[in-house]
Design a protein around this motif. Sequence first.
Motif, mmCIF file in Angstrom:
data_model
loop_
_atom_site.group_PDB
_atom_site.id
_atom_site.type_symbol
_atom_site.label_atom_id
_atom_site.label_comp_id
_atom_site.label_asym_id
_atom_site.label_seq_id
_atom_site.Cartn_x
_atom_site.Cartn_y
_atom_site.Cartn_z
ATOM 1 N N ASP A 1 -9.872 4.290 -1.855
ATOM 2 C CA ASP A 1 -9.056 5.142 -0.983
ATOM 3 C C ASP A 1 -8.464 4.380 0.199
ATOM 4 O O ASP A 1 -7.447 4.800 0.764
ATOM 5 N N LYS A 2 -9.079 3.248 0.568
ATOM 6 C CA LYS A 2 -8.547 2.450 1.671
ATOM 7 C C LYS A 2 -7.198 1.826 1.304
ATOM 8 O O LYS A 2 -6.421 1.471 2.182
ATOM 9 N N TYR A 3 -6.951 1.690 0.006
ATOM 10 C CA TYR A 3 -5.728 1.039 -0.452
ATOM 11 C C TYR A 3 -4.792 1.981 -1.200
ATOM 12 O O TYR A 3 -3.589 1.739 -1.271
ATOM 13 N N GLU B 1 -15.006 -4.592 -3.994
ATOM 14 C CA GLU B 1 -13.801 -4.823 -3.199
ATOM 15 C C GLU B 1 -13.109 -6.116 -3.632
ATOM 16 O O GLU B 1 -11.884 -6.192 -3.651
ATOM 17 N N GLU C 1 -14.393 5.564 -2.313
ATOM 18 C CA GLU C 1 -14.057 5.405 -0.902
ATOM 19 C C GLU C 1 -13.401 4.052 -0.643
ATOM 20 O O GLU C 1 -12.468 3.947 0.169
ATOM 21 N N ALA C 2 -13.882 3.007 -1.341
ATOM 22 C CA ALA C 2 -13.278 1.677 -1.189
ATOM 23 C C ALA C 2 -11.844 1.668 -1.706
ATOM 24 O O ALA C 2 -10.949 1.066 -1.098
ATOM 25 N N GLN D 1 0.823 -1.201 0.000
ATOM 26 C CA GLN D 1 0.000 0.000 0.000
ATOM 27 C C GLN D 1 0.863 1.259 0.000
ATOM 28 O O GLN D 1 0.554 2.243 -0.673
#
Length: 391
Positions: free
Chosen positions: A172-174, A333, A169-170, A140
Amino acid sequence: MIKILIVDDNIKRSQLISKEIETRGLSRVSVTVCDSADSARLELHALYDLMILDVLLPKKSDGVPQAIHSFKLLEDIYNPNKRYLKPNLTVGLTAELKDIGDFKEKFEDRFAVVIPASMNSIDWLTKIMVCVDGVLGQEQKIISSSTDKLLITIHGIRTYGKWQQTLKEAIDKYSREFEPIEMKYGFFDLISFSIPYLRDKKADKIARRLIGILNKNPEKSIYIVAHSYGTYILSRALSMNEFDGKIRRVILCGSPLQHGANIDHIVNKSDITINECGVSDYILMIARSLLIGLGDAGRVGFSRENGRDFVNRYHPGGHSLYFVESEHPTFYEKYWVPLLTTDAEPIHSDCRQNFVGEDFLDLTVKILSLIKPAIYFAPLCLGLFYLFKLS
């Protein structure tokens, strides 16, 4: 995509690790399992991020486990004259540390850590998952070090595309490297969508906006996700031949394009094009049966070969299966985030099964799609008939 190689002749131990990764919903992790040193050598022509190695290993399947076989495998990996690729991180497993005998110091020189992994307890599994999390975190950081990607999303009719923000948003987690562009055109009513002239007029207007965005960002890596009417808009845009660049990934889902349509103008401009299909997408079945110029490529797939640059994928569900939030991990995801954030190869998926009445349903759809022009023009012909009759 993180690649993990488990080399262990203890099947139960390998299954525990694989199941733990699956349970945590780590969709960006790919696991390969080998049960001998020789089978591992075959795999190690490819690069793995993490190798979990039993230090008492047989040379061949069903052979006698010995530390010498594991150590020779490590020697081959570290030997610059051999073509095996050294994993970025190697973790050793053993039921008892005393079992590795004279090889203890040699193993410790090669491993980041040797973990006692007796089947009497699964405390060792927690330590393994710490190593997995560490590899994921490192990936990441590498991904987030650049910001030269453009994510374009295009929604369908009768919606305001709320999934576009949820997908971002999903991601952005990675990774924070994407500049998002959400193509919006408001609520498009079903009647206008049903009339080819109005449908194409609206699509061409939005398509020219899309071409303008593409041409303004020639230096960026471009990724496009289009749903339903959005795939129609994208097809119209790329058929205009006004964009000479290359798109990294194109994801089509719920597409109302005809299954026999020539989409070379999309595939040729993208490194990989994925067409997601919901096998129970009855909205597309109706579109193909009743609406002129439309089909159900988002249900039955496009009539072309799966290959390195194009893949049809089939999933259980209907027109909006891709955006169901109650599932964990969500569809995007599991299937889209790895494609977009790590440029991983697409996971193949085909849930199609034969069912009673399949032939009848297919024949009905084909007949309706053939006679639908008559359905459209019947009222006009009937009106003209009565007009001439009265005159």
